[in-house]
Design a protein around this motif. Sequence first.
Motif, mmCIF file in Angstrom:
data_model
loop_
_atom_site.group_PDB
_atom_site.id
_atom_site.type_symbol
_atom_site.label_atom_id
_atom_site.label_comp_id
_atom_site.label_asym_id
_atom_site.label_seq_id
_atom_site.Cartn_x
_atom_site.Cartn_y
_atom_site.Cartn_z
ATOM 1 N N PHE A 260 4.750 -9.051 7.023
ATOM 2 C CA PHE A 260 4.288 -7.835 7.694
ATOM 3 C C PHE A 260 4.558 -7.847 9.196
ATOM 4 O O PHE A 260 4.621 -8.894 9.824
ATOM 5 C CB PHE A 260 2.793 -7.585 7.441
ATOM 6 N N SER A 280 5.812 -4.829 4.738
ATOM 7 C CA SER A 280 4.867 -3.780 5.117
ATOM 8 C C SER A 280 4.588 -3.822 6.608
ATOM 9 O O SER A 280 4.887 -4.815 7.279
ATOM 10 C CB SER A 280 3.548 -3.969 4.350
ATOM 11 N N MET A 282 1.299 -3.054 9.319
ATOM 12 C CA MET A 282 -0.141 -2.818 9.493
ATOM 13 C C MET A 282 -0.293 -2.217 10.886
ATOM 14 O O MET A 282 -0.027 -2.890 11.888
ATOM 15 C CB MET A 282 -0.888 -4.140 9.406
ATOM 16 N N ARG A 302 1.016 1.096 6.709
ATOM 17 C CA ARG A 302 -0.389 1.452 6.484
ATOM 18 C C ARG A 302 -1.215 1.387 7.761
ATOM 19 O O ARG A 302 -1.090 0.452 8.545
ATOM 20 C CB ARG A 302 -0.966 0.503 5.422
ATOM 21 N N HIS A 308 -10.144 -4.176 11.266
ATOM 22 C CA HIS A 308 -9.200 -4.854 10.368
ATOM 23 C C HIS A 308 -8.074 -5.509 11.185
ATOM 24 O O HIS A 308 -7.547 -6.555 10.822
ATOM 25 C CB HIS A 308 -8.636 -3.826 9.384
ATOM 26 N N SER A 316 -12.510 -11.392 7.921
ATOM 27 C CA SER A 316 -11.209 -11.805 8.460
ATOM 28 C C SER A 316 -10.540 -10.566 9.001
ATOM 29 O O SER A 316 -10.918 -9.450 8.662
ATOM 30 C CB SER A 316 -10.321 -12.489 7.416
ATOM 31 N N LYS B 3 -9.989 -18.213 2.211
ATOM 32 C CA LYS B 3 -11.097 -17.659 1.436
ATOM 33 C C LYS B 3 -11.014 -18.002 -0.039
ATOM 34 O O LYS B 3 -11.926 -17.695 -0.791
ATOM 35 C CB LYS B 3 -11.101 -16.137 1.579
ATOM 36 N N SER B 131 -6.831 -13.039 1.254
ATOM 37 C CA SER B 131 -7.869 -12.715 2.232
ATOM 38 C C SER B 131 -8.848 -11.659 1.721
ATOM 39 O O SER B 131 -9.788 -11.301 2.421
ATOM 40 C CB SER B 131 -7.232 -12.223 3.535
ATOM 41 N N ASN B 133 -8.011 -8.407 0.667
ATOM 42 C CA ASN B 133 -7.533 -7.022 0.568
ATOM 43 C C ASN B 133 -7.280 -6.784 -0.913
ATOM 44 O O ASN B 133 -6.417 -7.455 -1.503
ATOM 45 C CB ASN B 133 -6.236 -6.830 1.362
ATOM 46 N N GLN B 168 0.734 -11.457 -2.775
ATOM 47 C CA GLN B 168 1.113 -11.923 -1.452
ATOM 48 C C GLN B 168 0.351 -11.147 -0.374
ATOM 49 O O GLN B 168 0.131 -9.942 -0.508
ATOM 50 C CB GLN B 168 2.629 -11.722 -1.254
ATOM 51 N N TYR B 169 -0.031 -11.836 0.690
ATOM 52 C CA TYR B 169 -0.689 -11.187 1.827
ATOM 53 C C TYR B 169 0.343 -10.430 2.640
ATOM 54 O O TYR B 169 1.404 -10.976 2.898
ATOM 55 C CB TYR B 169 -1.370 -12.227 2.715
ATOM 56 N N PRO B 170 0.082 -9.230 3.145
ATOM 57 C CA PRO B 170 -1.081 -8.415 2.818
ATOM 58 C C PRO B 170 -0.824 -7.497 1.629
ATOM 59 O O PRO B 170 0.250 -6.918 1.519
ATOM 60 C CB PRO B 170 -1.229 -7.563 4.083
ATOM 61 N N ILE B 172 -0.849 -4.283 0.585
ATOM 62 C CA ILE B 172 -0.855 -3.151 1.519
ATOM 63 C C ILE B 172 -1.660 -1.966 0.998
ATOM 64 O O ILE B 172 -2.231 -1.207 1.783
ATOM 65 C CB ILE B 172 0.600 -2.737 1.871
ATOM 66 N N TRP B 174 -4.583 -1.656 -0.251
ATOM 67 C CA TRP B 174 -5.952 -2.085 -0.546
ATOM 68 C C TRP B 174 -6.903 -0.897 -0.671
ATOM 69 O O TRP B 174 -6.732 0.125 -0.021
ATOM 70 C CB TRP B 174 -6.461 -3.026 0.550
ATOM 71 N N SER B 177 -10.975 -3.658 2.128
ATOM 72 C CA SER B 177 -10.200 -4.484 3.043
ATOM 73 C C SER B 177 -10.853 -5.842 3.272
ATOM 74 O O SER B 177 -12.053 -6.027 3.057
ATOM 75 C CB SER B 177 -9.964 -3.755 4.366
ATOM 76 N N GLU B 178 -10.029 -6.768 3.700
ATOM 77 C CA GLU B 178 -10.450 -8.143 3.931
ATOM 78 C C GLU B 178 -11.631 -8.274 4.889
ATOM 79 O O GLU B 178 -12.329 -9.286 4.860
ATOM 80 C CB GLU B 178 -9.281 -8.949 4.491
#
Lengths: 469, 469
Positions: A260, A280, A282, A302, A308, A316, B3, B131, B133, B168-170, B172, B174, B177-178
């Motif tokens: 990201f 992606s 953020m 997004r 966030h 987090s 987490k 995390s 999401n 996989q993070y993130p 997108i 969601w 949210s985390e």
Amino acid sequence: MNKLAHSLKEAIIDSGLSDGMTISFHHHLRNGDFVLNMVMDEIASLGIKHLTVNASSLFDIHAPLAEHIKNGVVAKIQTDYMSAALGKFISDGGMEVPVEFRTHGGRPRDIEKGITPIDVAFIAAPASDCSGNCSGKLGKSACGSLGYAIPDAMNARYVVVITDSLMQYPLIDWSISEVYVDRVVAVESIGDPKGIVSGTTKITRDPVGLSMAMDAVEVIRASGLLKEGFSFQTGAGGASLAAAKFLKDVMLKERIHGSFGLGGITGYIVDMLNEGCFESLMDVQCFDLKAVESIRTNPRHREISATHYASHDAKSATVDSLDVVILGATQIDTKFNVNVHTNSDGYIMGGSGGHSDTAAGAKLAMIIAPLSRARLPIVTDKVTCVSTPGSTIDVLVTQKGIAVNPKRKELKQRLVDAKLNVMEIEELKELAERISGVPQQTEHGERVVADIIYRDGTIIDRIYEAKAR
Amino acid sequence: MNKLAHSLKEAIIDSGLSDGMTISFHHHLRNGDFVLNMVMDEIASLGIKHLTVNASSLFDIHAPLAEHIKNGVVAKIQTDYMSAALGKFISDGGMEVPVEFRTHGGRPRDIEKGITPIDVAFIAAPASDCSGNCSGKLGKSACGSLGYAIPDAMNARYVVVITDSLMQYPLIDWSISEVYVDRVVAVESIGDPKGIVSGTTKITRDPVGLSMAMDAVEVIRASGLLKEGFSFQTGAGGASLAAAKFLKDVMLKERIHGSFGLGGITGYIVDMLNEGCFESLMDVQCFDLKAVESIRTNPRHREISATHYASHDAKSATVDSLDVVILGATQIDTKFNVNVHTNSDGYIMGGSGGHSDTAAGAKLAMIIAPLSRARLPIVTDKVTCVSTPGSTIDVLVTQKGIAVNPKRKELKQRLVDAKLNVMEIEELKELAERISGVPQQTEHGERVVADIIYRDGTIIDRIYEAKAR
């Protein structure tokens, strides 16, 4: 259940705003924002006094705030950034109570914890329906993300949405939902599109900037972080954008697929998304029209709230997962402390924004800065103001060499192994002084004009009344 | 900042869960949900006792909860709906403390106001990143909207996400949210897709149901509400779905463009979106795979939180802007009070869900019900349990005639003018009794086994221990 107010004045009266309360604003309309001034003028005409203004950032267009301070309408300012016009007024001692500077992550933290409660939030919304479902993605004043306004809307006692594009209910692509909104006001115009889009989102043509940008990318490569899943943030300054451009070239050539891109988003980062460098984006704030167009149309781009993005006290935040951030500095000292609040003379002309948040979160926090600007050294013994503590800064890239924070021994070895021009920061300081002369110690007055509140709520520095030399 | 818990047990221990606390669950996995039972078994094995379970709904798959009640692990239940298996256990007096029934709008209201604080929320998430999401739109157990879980995640002291698709993070897209999530647990399976999708989302073939559905559409037409900007909600029962189908035909034929479809969303409502009957869908829960596919891919099909859907204390909710809702009933009395909690014998087998919320919000709240079911009259003198007060119900459509609430004189005249078969509700009651006989007065025990808490927090009725006839 009709939330539409006939006028801004009516909405302010309905909110129950009275002397001593706190009002808030967000800055996605940047230097094109009409809303803060419009609201303050209306409040002044209603005779309400001694307010605290909590604004995520203040630009030159908000200079009229100085008059409201003089007239006693505004008693206190909380913000994450203040540009030079208002900055000079504050630094010259124009305000009795010190300004509270926070970070983009510290501001929502303190709103959510009730440390800085908001009585009435004014949300400049490029599009809203009659119930207050509102968005920055549509309308003639479209600004993209409304990320900084989200914590305000969610936590203020009373929320007024001000829009210049009233849409049919329900506005389906809302950023802030009706559940938080008390009143909606339709006005002729909330901002000037020319000012909403930043003037800084162009790659530098300056050879010094370009050379630093290339070195920055070499540092990222050498760090070992540039691999599958890589994540990245950079600012909207010319050299930072050039670094994004060069980084994109490397990622495409080496077929590295990152996860990201984060932050204030520019068209250069959008290009990286579209060309496959990232999965992606953020986005807490859009810097240019290309970013606005992208967040409106691409579901992989997004919007995120300020919480966030960067809150220290969220369970987090995205900055916690960030690999690399490239940041600027007006000064950096030999302990790697960075000043982005004042110029070398001690005049306020900026603020942390997300600087300290991303520096604290990222695995590699890099400063790009020339050794000197306007014949003043940037690298110095002691910064005039600590905006971001040196413990969170890993690397300084200048046009004359690269310095690594001594606590990052392994990183330093990597850069040396990659044959980068690694120097001690003290050497860079001496070089800077050789070019621009040893800076005079800045004198300042006795009075504190601003407190620098770090993302965890501690005061890490103070800004004093300036004395023109 | 990791987490990821190694096991559900570890996450429960990390949460600090102890005797007497409150835990919460959401019901988007419906009768395919594995998570509630999995968590309760783990908690029982840890020896934790006297918990309050706050679940947005409880289905037959959650029948094992009865054992945890008997063993003292669960001391109290708060829910918006309880199907027959557990309902019988409660109605037979299986639990000491009365169940608290709320509505889908009252539940988030009371969570947000701190009336029903949650210590640990367990979120069944078909997809989550490390995390937290997380989303219901992706993964092998995809259920679409996670609307009912959003208030839990935003307000619980500790939030555990349980997923069977770690992304996989993130992640997108969601829904939660985390920033709200403390721990993420990956398990083999969170649910059975066959149970996640409701078995009720098929149009009735019963001629009685079809005839009522046609009449329902005629009532909507006659009401004057079926015009540009029309908004609509219907349930997932066979006759309600048939009404949606007939309504679609009318809207297409007459080229009426509505604004939004609301609620638990079925494929029939998705068809209405796709064929241009609505601009958008506002979705708190998906009832079938077509709805899940639509919410994943169509940006005009948007997830809403339970708060945004129906909260009485939000600054506004979508139900407040709703034109027409079609609802069911197990009983309706001559004062238009509706029972959806118990059968005629007083056994719990349902709950309000969004029934009272939409009835209160909609301009036209219509009940479709046959005069009798299983030889028991539906229209009666006095409902066994008041789920939704008659003051919020406008029309009853049966196969033998249509009754209008006397306080809606203008509506009644419209239906008469449209030559619909309008009767007094007392006449319908007599007809029902002529067909099925006068129902015996239901006897019940002394003990209260459940309180019916209306969307504004007031107790509007109580359910007593049942006595089998």
